[in-house]
Design an enzyme around this catalytic site. Structure first.
Site, PDB file in Angstrom:
ATOM      1  N   PRO A  11       0.648  -9.996  -6.974  1.00  0.00           N
ATOM      2  CA  PRO A  11      -0.493 -10.780  -6.513  1.00  0.00           C
ATOM      3  C   PRO A  11      -0.152 -11.845  -5.466  1.00  0.00           C
ATOM      4  O   PRO A  11       0.911 -12.459  -5.519  1.00  0.00           O
ATOM      5  CB  PRO A  11      -1.015 -11.452  -7.794  1.00  0.00           C
ATOM      6  N   ASN A  12      -1.087 -11.990  -4.563  1.00  0.00           N
ATOM      7  CA  ASN A  12      -1.065 -13.002  -3.489  1.00  0.00           C
ATOM      8  C   ASN A  12      -0.075 -12.698  -2.366  1.00  0.00           C
ATOM      9  O   ASN A  12      -0.051 -13.399  -1.362  1.00  0.00           O
ATOM     10  CB  ASN A  12      -0.810 -14.413  -4.051  1.00  0.00           C
ATOM     11  N   ARG A  19       0.027 -17.980   3.322  1.00  0.00           N
ATOM     12  CA  ARG A  19       0.175 -18.625   2.021  1.00  0.00           C
ATOM     13  C   ARG A  19       1.435 -19.493   1.990  1.00  0.00           C
ATOM     14  O   ARG A  19       2.548 -18.973   2.181  1.00  0.00           O
ATOM     15  CB  ARG A  19       0.304 -17.497   0.989  1.00  0.00           C
ATOM     16  N   TYR A  24       7.151 -19.482   1.877  1.00  0.00           N
ATOM     17  CA  TYR A  24       7.260 -18.021   2.030  1.00  0.00           C
ATOM     18  C   TYR A  24       7.424 -17.555   3.481  1.00  0.00           C
ATOM     19  O   TYR A  24       7.576 -16.360   3.722  1.00  0.00           O
ATOM     20  CB  TYR A  24       6.030 -17.348   1.397  1.00  0.00           C
ATOM     21  N   ASN A  75       8.689  -6.831  -6.141  1.00  0.00           N
ATOM     22  CA  ASN A  75       8.400  -8.266  -6.147  1.00  0.00           C
ATOM     23  C   ASN A  75       7.134  -8.445  -6.980  1.00  0.00           C
ATOM     24  O   ASN A  75       6.023  -8.275  -6.478  1.00  0.00           O
ATOM     25  CB  ASN A  75       8.190  -8.806  -4.725  1.00  0.00           C
ATOM     26  N   ALA A  78       3.722 -13.620  -9.280  1.00  0.00           N
ATOM     27  CA  ALA A  78       3.511 -14.460 -10.473  1.00  0.00           C
ATOM     28  C   ALA A  78       3.668 -13.682 -11.780  1.00  0.00           C
ATOM     29  O   ALA A  78       4.013 -14.265 -12.817  1.00  0.00           O
ATOM     30  CB  ALA A  78       2.131 -15.098 -10.401  1.00  0.00           C
ATOM     31  N   ASP A  88       7.314  -3.770 -20.064  1.00  0.00           N
ATOM     32  CA  ASP A  88       7.266  -2.505 -20.823  1.00  0.00           C
ATOM     33  C   ASP A  88       7.245  -1.297 -19.889  1.00  0.00           C
ATOM     34  O   ASP A  88       7.912  -0.294 -20.156  1.00  0.00           O
ATOM     35  CB  ASP A  88       6.028  -2.463 -21.733  1.00  0.00           C
ATOM     36  N   GLU A  99      14.781  -6.356  -8.686  1.00  0.00           N
ATOM     37  CA  GLU A  99      13.768  -7.425  -8.616  1.00  0.00           C
ATOM     38  C   GLU A  99      14.024  -8.245  -7.359  1.00  0.00           C
ATOM     39  O   GLU A  99      15.170  -8.590  -7.064  1.00  0.00           O
ATOM     40  CB  GLU A  99      13.900  -8.310  -9.866  1.00  0.00           C
ATOM     41  N   HIS A 101      12.629 -11.563  -4.792  1.00  0.00           N
ATOM     42  CA  HIS A 101      11.755 -12.710  -4.502  1.00  0.00           C
ATOM     43  C   HIS A 101      12.101 -13.260  -3.128  1.00  0.00           C
ATOM     44  O   HIS A 101      13.277 -13.322  -2.755  1.00  0.00           O
ATOM     45  CB  HIS A 101      11.927 -13.813  -5.548  1.00  0.00           C
ATOM     46  N   SER A 103      11.259 -16.435  -2.203  1.00  0.00           N
ATOM     47  CA  SER A 103      11.752 -17.785  -2.503  1.00  0.00           C
ATOM     48  C   SER A 103      12.834 -17.687  -3.583  1.00  0.00           C
ATOM     49  O   SER A 103      13.196 -16.591  -4.020  1.00  0.00           O
ATOM     50  CB  SER A 103      10.595 -18.671  -2.970  1.00  0.00           C
ATOM     51  N   ARG A 108      12.694 -23.765  -8.391  1.00  0.00           N
ATOM     52  CA  ARG A 108      11.321 -24.263  -8.289  1.00  0.00           C
ATOM     53  C   ARG A 108      10.824 -24.760  -9.652  1.00  0.00           C
ATOM     54  O   ARG A 108      11.623 -25.227 -10.466  1.00  0.00           O
ATOM     55  CB  ARG A 108      10.438 -23.153  -7.696  1.00  0.00           C
TER      56      ARG A 108
HETATM   57  C1  DQA Z   1       7.638 -14.909  -5.549  1.00  0.00           C
HETATM   58  C2  DQA Z   1       7.995 -16.053  -6.492  1.00  0.00           C
HETATM   59  C3  DQA Z   1       6.981 -16.170  -7.619  1.00  0.00           C
HETATM   60  O1  DQA Z   1       7.341 -17.243  -8.470  1.00  0.00           O
HETATM   61  C4  DQA Z   1       5.605 -16.438  -7.058  1.00  0.00           C
HETATM   62  O2  DQA Z   1       4.642 -16.471  -8.082  1.00  0.00           O
HETATM   63  C5  DQA Z   1       5.221 -15.494  -5.981  1.00  0.00           C
HETATM   64  C6  DQA Z   1       6.219 -15.041  -5.016  1.00  0.00           C
HETATM   65  C7  DQA Z   1       8.573 -14.836  -4.339  1.00  0.00           C
HETATM   66  O3  DQA Z   1       8.611 -13.784  -3.702  1.00  0.00           O
HETATM   67  O4  DQA Z   1       9.252 -15.812  -4.017  1.00  0.00           O
HETATM   68  O5  DQA Z   1       4.055 -15.144  -5.851  1.00  0.00           O
HETATM   69  O6  DQA Z   1       7.749 -13.684  -6.268  1.00  0.00           O
END
Ligand code: DQA
Length: 147
Positions: A11-12, A19, A24, A75, A78, A88, A99, A101, A103, A108
């Protein structure tokens, strides 16, 4: 035929570039997709790149990656910090999961320091901006070459 590398985004991340650019960066998710497509192609892989704001849809995409992909770069945004459903789903996969990210969540807020995903991933790459995705592709290639 070689199976593609799945790159899934939570999401986002559709708002990347607008954003919180101080966290980011200014690149869009389309920029990330194009960068990753080139990197995968150089290594002889196709890519399937998706983003969703919906948890259940991300579960569906993870299941599809398990059935049709060579590896999964995820990624979860949240959902990293909240989703047992995604944990799961990942536990059902036999392909490598990395995984990613943009950031560095560990530096954080305290709620970002828990990852449900890390327990089901081969490794985590975070904190390198959108280069985290390129490093994850490298990690996937090294892992697949060894397999
Ligand atoms: C994120 C880090 C997460 O904590 C955050 O909720 C995001 C982006 C990152 O790519 O840094 O939406 O996954």
């Amino acid at each position: 035929m070689t199976k593609p590398i799945y790159i899934l985004n939570g999401p986002n991340l559709n708002l990347l570039g607008q954003r919180e650019p101080e966290i980011y960066g200014s690149n869009t998710l389309t920029d990330v997709e194009e960068l990753c497509a080139l990197a995968c192609k150089k290594q002889g892989y196709g890519q399937v790149f998706k983003q969703t704001n919906i948890e259940g849809e991300l579960v569906d995409h993870i299941q599809e990656a398990g059935a049709k992909g060579a590896a999964l770069i995820l990624n979860p945004a949240a959902y990293t910090h909240t989703s047992v459903a995604i944990f799961d789903a990942l536990k059902t996969l036999t392909i490598p999961v990395i995984e990613v990210h943009i950031s560095q969540p560990a530096a954080r807020e305290s709620f970002r320091q828990i990852s449900y995903v890390a327990q089901a991933a081969k490794g985590t790459i975070s904190g390198f901006g959108i280069n985290s995705y390129l490093l994850a592709i490298k990690a996937v290639i090294l892992t697949l070459d060894k397999a």
